[in-house]
Motif scaffolding. Structure first.
Motif, short mmCIF file in Angstrom:
data_model
loop_
_atom_site.label_atom_id
_atom_site.label_comp_id
_atom_site.label_asym_id
_atom_site.label_seq_id
_atom_site.Cartn_x
_atom_site.Cartn_y
_atom_site.Cartn_z
N ILE A 1 0.83 -1.21 0.00
CA ILE A 1 0.00 0.00 0.00
C ILE A 1 0.86 1.26 0.00
N PRO A 2 1.84 1.42 0.91
CA PRO A 2 2.65 2.64 0.83
C PRO A 2 3.49 2.72 -0.44
N GLY B 1 4.92 10.65 9.97
CA GLY B 1 4.77 10.26 11.35
C GLY B 1 4.64 8.77 11.62
N TYR B 2 4.93 7.96 10.61
CA TYR B 2 4.87 6.50 10.80
C TYR B 2 6.21 6.02 11.36
N GLU B 3 6.19 5.58 12.61
CA GLU B 3 7.42 5.20 13.28
C GLU B 3 7.80 3.75 13.04
N GLN B 4 6.82 2.88 12.86
CA GLN B 4 7.09 1.45 12.73
C GLN B 4 6.99 0.94 11.30
N THR B 5 6.17 1.56 10.48
CA THR B 5 5.91 1.03 9.14
C THR B 5 7.08 1.31 8.21
N ARG B 6 7.69 0.23 7.71
CA ARG B 6 8.84 0.37 6.82
C ARG B 6 8.85 -0.76 5.79
N TRP C 1 11.82 -9.52 7.15
CA TRP C 1 10.47 -9.28 6.69
C TRP C 1 10.47 -8.44 5.42
N LEU C 2 9.49 -8.68 4.56
CA LEU C 2 9.27 -7.81 3.41
C LEU C 2 8.97 -6.39 3.89
N GLY C 3 8.17 -6.30 4.93
CA GLY C 3 7.85 -5.01 5.53
C GLY C 3 7.41 -5.17 6.96
N ARG C 4 7.52 -4.09 7.73
CA ARG C 4 7.10 -4.06 9.13
C ARG C 4 6.02 -2.99 9.28
N THR C 5 5.05 -3.26 10.15
CA THR C 5 4.02 -2.26 10.41
C THR C 5 3.34 -2.59 11.72
N THR C 6 2.34 -1.81 12.08
CA THR C 6 1.45 -2.12 13.19
C THR C 6 0.02 -1.98 12.68
N ALA C 7 -0.91 -2.59 13.40
CA ALA C 7 -2.31 -2.50 12.98
C ALA C 7 -2.79 -1.05 12.99
N ARG C 8 -2.39 -0.29 14.00
CA ARG C 8 -2.82 1.10 14.09
C ARG C 8 -2.23 1.94 12.95
N GLU C 9 -0.93 1.77 12.69
CA GLU C 9 -0.31 2.60 11.66
C GLU C 9 -0.87 2.29 10.27
#
Length: 326
Positions: free
Chosen positions: A75-76, A157-162, A215-223
């Protein structure tokens, strides 16, 4: 009104919001408890964040726990492609040749085409989302730049999503774990070999899905839920481009999770899945219905249970939330 059309549903949303009553505290506790129980019933690490847009009501279960995004991280990448088009850096209507070395295994149909055909960047972005095409994904990452995707996320402001790797690098890892000598395999060799199928392959696959370093990508449910909300609100690109991204998400081919039940109940779902079956099954989406929309962002990693039950549970969660937040 055309069922499932985000653009049409957005047009009536303004009229509906004024009619939606404020949230009921007891009702919110009930739906939160029900959803948490469903997620806890899986033999997996789960995380969920959901929001009813008209009222701001939320459900949060491990919402800030870093999760393996799998293909949800696409998505990003899509957002960055649309931003680059808006800025004149890239042209969504430009054509790019898909060569032999571009082909990737896993999800998507481009790998079945004869090398040399020339889809547009818009085609590649669309296939990256609606069929989760891995060939398209790595081509789009190459065009927009992995670091630029992460810079966009950080600046918002996304701290975890990469975005952490290409799909090629992830698939190569399955061979390296089998034998470190495989580190020298070329892109084409990885494609031709597919995935390891030796006796220890399943155990290694489970370990890879749980290893945050690759991981292909990291995120959180909230982010990830917040990112969907920004797309809905046209907070990352203009309204027309945001609506086009919503239409792409609404054309998703895979309907066995969030849309599993509600798509037969007059609910349109603009969403993106993330898969490593049977070890993980994610789904994040915007659900459009009278009284909505609602955002549901749910992740299940390190699954040891039945994958059919996992997908059924996500479908039940979506139905629970829609019924509670109509």
């Amino acid at each position: 009104m055309r069922k499932g059309s985000p653009a049409t549903l957005l047009a009536v949303l303004v009229a509906l919001v004024a009619c939606v009553p404020p949230g009921d505290a007891d009702g919110d506790r009930d739906i939160g408890t029900r959803v948490e129980a469903r997620l806890a019933g899986l033999d997996a690490t789960g995380a969920l964040w959901a929001k009813h847009i008209p009222t701001g009501r939320e459900i949060a279960i491990n919402p800030d726990l870093p999760m393996n995004a799998l293909s949800v991280i696409k998505i990003p990448i899509m957002v960055k492609a649309f931003q680059d088009h808006a800025e004149g850096r890239l042209d969504l209507d430009a054509h790019y040749a898909v060569e032999t070395d571009d082909m990737r295994r896993g999800s998507g149909l481009i790998q079945t085409f004869t090398p040399g055909f020339q889809p547009t960047l818009r085609d590649l972005v669309t296939q990256m989302i609606i069929t989760s095409d891995n060939t398209a994904t790595d081509m789009v990452i190459d065009l927009v730049g992995m670091e630029r995707v992460n810079e966009m996320l950080a600046s918002n402001g996304y701290e975890q999503t990469r975005l952490k790797h290409t799909t090629h690098r992830l698939f190569l890892e399955t061979w390296i774990r089998a034998d470190p000598a495989h580190a020298s395999l070329t892109e084409r060799e990885v494609f031709e070999r597919g995935f390891p199928s030796d006796e220890g392959a399943a155990v290694r696959s489970f370990e890879i899905e749980g290893d945050s370093t690759i991981w292909l990508g990291r995120t959180t449910a909230r982010e990830m839920g917040r990112l969907l909300e920004q797309i809905l609100d046209a907070g990352l690109v203009d309204r027309d481009a945001s609506d086009e991204m919503l239409e792409i998400l609404a054309a998703q081919f895979y309907t066995t999770r969030l849309p599993r039940r509600v798509r037969f109940q007059g609910v349109g779902v603009a969403h993106k899945t993330g898969d490593w079956p049977p070890h993980a099954g994610n789904d994040v989406g915007i659900l459009f219905y009278e009284g909505g929309p609602a955002i549901i962002s749910v992740f299940t990693n390190q699954n040891r249970g039945d994958f059919f039950e996992l997908e059924e549970t996500l479908g039940q969660i979506a139905q629970d939330i829609v019924e509670a937040w109509r």
